[in-house]
Design a protein around this motif. Structure first.
Motif, mmCIF file in Angstrom:
data_model
loop_
_atom_site.group_PDB
_atom_site.id
_atom_site.type_symbol
_atom_site.label_atom_id
_atom_site.label_comp_id
_atom_site.label_asym_id
_atom_site.label_seq_id
_atom_site.Cartn_x
_atom_site.Cartn_y
_atom_site.Cartn_z
ATOM 1 N N MET A 1 0.831 -1.199 0.000
ATOM 2 C CA MET A 1 0.000 0.000 0.000
ATOM 3 C C MET A 1 0.869 1.255 0.000
ATOM 4 O O MET A 1 0.547 2.252 -0.666
ATOM 5 C CB MET A 1 -0.917 0.001 1.231
ATOM 6 N N VAL A 2 1.963 1.226 0.748
ATOM 7 C CA VAL A 2 2.897 2.354 0.737
ATOM 8 C C VAL A 2 3.455 2.547 -0.661
ATOM 9 O O VAL A 2 3.649 3.683 -1.124
ATOM 10 C CB VAL A 2 4.029 2.126 1.762
ATOM 11 N N LYS A 3 3.702 1.460 -1.371
ATOM 12 C CA LYS A 3 4.258 1.517 -2.724
ATOM 13 C C LYS A 3 3.188 1.715 -3.789
ATOM 14 O O LYS A 3 3.486 1.684 -4.993
ATOM 15 C CB LYS A 3 5.039 0.235 -3.029
ATOM 16 N N ARG A 4 1.909 1.900 -3.337
ATOM 17 C CA ARG A 4 0.775 2.185 -4.231
ATOM 18 C C ARG A 4 0.413 1.001 -5.120
ATOM 19 O O ARG A 4 -0.203 1.177 -6.171
ATOM 20 C CB ARG A 4 1.046 3.410 -5.110
ATOM 21 N N CYS A 5 0.768 -0.232 -4.713
ATOM 22 C CA CYS A 5 0.318 -1.428 -5.448
ATOM 23 C C CYS A 5 -1.034 -1.832 -4.871
ATOM 24 O O CYS A 5 -1.153 -2.811 -4.108
ATOM 25 C CB CYS A 5 1.347 -2.552 -5.317
ATOM 26 N N LEU A 6 -2.059 -1.080 -5.207
ATOM 27 C CA LEU A 6 -3.335 -1.163 -4.498
ATOM 28 C C LEU A 6 -4.129 -2.411 -4.866
ATOM 29 O O LEU A 6 -4.806 -2.999 -4.007
ATOM 30 C CB LEU A 6 -4.147 0.099 -4.775
ATOM 31 N N MET A 7 -4.077 -2.827 -6.121
ATOM 32 C CA MET A 7 -4.845 -4.014 -6.517
ATOM 33 C C MET A 7 -4.305 -5.257 -5.830
ATOM 34 O O MET A 7 -5.074 -6.127 -5.379
ATOM 35 C CB MET A 7 -4.811 -4.174 -8.036
ATOM 36 N N VAL A 8 -2.977 -5.367 -5.723
ATOM 37 C CA VAL A 8 -2.388 -6.516 -5.028
ATOM 38 C C VAL A 8 -2.765 -6.474 -3.553
ATOM 39 O O VAL A 8 -3.074 -7.506 -2.938
ATOM 40 C CB VAL A 8 -0.850 -6.514 -5.211
#
Length: 605
Positions: free
Chosen positions: A70-77
């Motif tokens: 989430m911090v890295k903005r990989c929201l779908m994963v």
């Protein structure tokens, strides 16, 4: 609302969230490897304490990975991880009420350390993992749905905060119980196999997710540069530490049989109640103070806006708002009256268009200095020979200009109030005239007479001219008021003043001295000219009645005349002599004039 100067704290928060995520991943990996490699010492805090199950370790591995992604903005994963975590935790939790074994407990490794429910996380652990997966899904979905950060949905925010509180409460309860009496936790079924690692892992997750989610109350209040935010940051540690320490003291005293359990519970409840009441009282007082401060600010703002509207809506003063480049943003009706352009036209213009060519460079230098010198907040240009505006017809307009500097949202704006000098002079002259004029008869009042007499005492007329003082009194005016009323009497006074003024020459002046008494100052060469004016007044009054409503009244007057000459030391002395002559005229039958020179002159008393 996040304030610009707290951006550093936000960056620190992201770093803390990353550390929390890495700690959970490390916790999950260490425990999971302990199970896979058969190192039981990696799965338990101390001998006699419960072990962290492999499924619990897997849950923390997923939760930490979701938080890091989430911090890295990989929201779908992150969304997928949250769903997987919630689903597996739900299956584990449902095995308890339905008394079934789905086989998920020992999916990774076989648990030989416990006889009852081997490999299965405690009920409370499974429940908190359900909340953990749900929170991951909500936060990831919101960040995906509102990439610009516009997440202000009140119901969603409260739902998220409720889930964080519900998920964090069991973890804190387990953690505090470990501090006080671990055996009490092991004997409580929903918490029976919940390790201290598990409690710390959940606390770390919910703290991290609170810092990462914009809708979290904790994040909002930690990063809010307001009295409430500062108060929260100042009080949070004492509020957390006090019940922990006090609870430990009460628990120790109970364990040593210094206190009975019931009394210890009552003591803890009473002390905490007092603490909560004190906190509530302080918060209520703070809220009242803030409310009073807000009310005072609102009142001050309303008064300022009211005062500003008087200026802004006035057509007597031109007001303009312009930016640091000189472009006009707003103008008022007064600016329309001074310059001739409409408000909409002026909002498309530059300041130089309102200035004569010769003045533009000078004013641009003044504006440049005002923009770059923060010490200049207000300046006034009031030299009518140098400060000019330019109206729509190309004519110069002399102005007095006051400019104020304002900083609005990091941008510099200037407000200019401009008064047209010729109109200002007319207005001042009009006010002076009103101050020196009798409101009813529109001739000079007693105050203006005294000023004129004082001036005559200081500066005698030259070239053989002098001044005669004529004091006039309307005959039997009291009878007019008594018979016809004061309204008609006022009209008689106005008509009398008009009739007498018409008999005076250029340079002469008439004043209402009080009631029905008037004083005329007549410029003349000798007493004979003054008498001619007096006779002209008497003839004019006798020639025609004075119209008053539907009546026409013939009135007469008595007059006393005194001439300013070398024998009289002051104009006031002359006025007293005229008053004595007036008294003599009235005593002689009225409707006539008497000169003070005809009397046996005595020094005025």
């Amino acid at each position: 609302m996040v304030y610009p100067r707290l951006q550093q704290q936000l960056q620190l928060a992201s770093f803390v969230v990353t550390i929390m995520a890495l700690l959970q991943i490390a916790l999950g990996l260490v425990v999971l490897l302990g199970w896979l490699w058969g190192h039981s010492d990696l799965t338990v805090l101390a001998p006699g304490f419960p072990t962290m199950k492999a499924n619990t370790a897997t849950g923390f591995l997923l939760a930490g990975s979701g938080l890091l992604l989430m911090v890295k903005r990989c929201l779908m994963v992150t969304l997928i991880i949250g769903f997987a975590l919630m689903t597996t935790a739900t299956v584990s939790f449902l095995q308890y009420p339905f008394e079934i074994n789905t086989g998920i407990d020992q999916f990774w490794v076989e648990d030989t350390s416990s006889d009852q429910f081997p490999g299965r996380p405690s009920e409370m652990t499974a429940f908190v993992f359900i909340i953990t997966g749900l929170v991951l899904m909500i936060v990831a979905f919101r960040k995906h749905q509102y990439p610009a950060g516009d997440e202000h949905n009140l119901s969603t925010n409260w739902g998220l905060n409720t889930l964080i509180v519900v998920g964090c409460s069991p973890a804190l309860t387990g953690l505090f119980t470990y501090f006080y009496l671990p055996e009490a936790l092991f004997e409580t079924r929903p918490f029976a196999s919940m390790t201290i690692y598990t409690c710390l892992g959940f606390v770390a997750f919910f703290y991290g997710i609170s810092l990462r989610s914009k809708g979290s109350i904790l994040r909002e209040i930690l990063f809010r540069d307001t009295p409430g935010g500062r108060y929260f940051r100042r009080m949070i540690l004492p509020i957390l530490i006090f019940p922990i320490v006090f609870g430990f003291v009460v628990q120790y005293a109970t364990g040593e049989n210094w206190l009975q359990p019931a009394f210890a519970t009552a003591l803890f409840a009473s002390i905490m109640s007092l603490v909560f009441v004190m906190a509530l009282s302080y918060s209520a007082n703070q809220q009242d103070r803030w409310q009073l401060a807000l009310s005072a600010q609102a009142d001050a703002r309303a008064q300022a806006e009211s005062k500003m509207s008087l200026v802004w809506e006035s057509d007597q003063a031109a007001v303009m708002l312009f930016d640091e480049r000189g472009f006009v943003h707003e103008a008022n009706p007064g600016a329309v009256a001074v310059f001739g352009w409409s408000i909409e036209e002026m909002k498309t213009m530059h300041l130089r268009e309102f200035m004569p060519e010769a003045s533009r460079h000078r004013h641009e230098l003044i504006l440049h200095n005002a923009v770059h010198d923060n010490s200049i907040n207000r300046y006034t240009m009031d030299d009518p020979e140098r400060v000019f505006g330019l109206n729509r017809d190309g004519k110069k307009v002399p102005l007095v200009i006051t400019v104020s500097r304002q900083n609005v949202g990091g941008k510099i704006f200037f407000g200019a109030v401009m008064l047209q000098v010729d109109k200002l002079s007319q207005r001042v002259n009009g006010l002076i005239k009103e101050v020196n004029m009798d409101e009813l008869t529109r001739v000079g009042n007693r105050k203006s007479l005294e000023k004129r007499l004082a001036a005559l005492s200081r500066h005698r007329l030259r070239d053989g001219y002098t001044v005669a003082v004529l004091m006039l009194d309307i005959d039997y005016f009291k009878h007019i008021n008594d018979r016809w009323g004061h309204t008609l009497g006022d009209k008689v006074l106005r008509g009398f003043a008009d009739r007498v003024s018409g008999c005076l020459r250029h340079g002469d002046s008439l004043y209402r001295y009080g009631g029905e008494e008037f004083v005329a100052l007549v410029v003349c060469e000798d007493l004979e000219q003054a008498e001619a004016v007096a006779r002209r007044i008497l003839r004019s009054l006798a020639s025609a009645p004075i119209p008053a409503e539907d009546q026409a009244l013939t009135v007469s007057c008595s007059m006393g005349i005194a001439l300013i000459d070398e024998s009289i030391t002051s104009a006031r002395e002359c006025l007293k002599l005229a008053d004595q002559a007036l008294y003599a005229a009235k005593a002689s039958g009225r409707k006539r004039y008497v000169c003070s020179a005809w009397l046996d002159r005595q020094p005025p008393s």
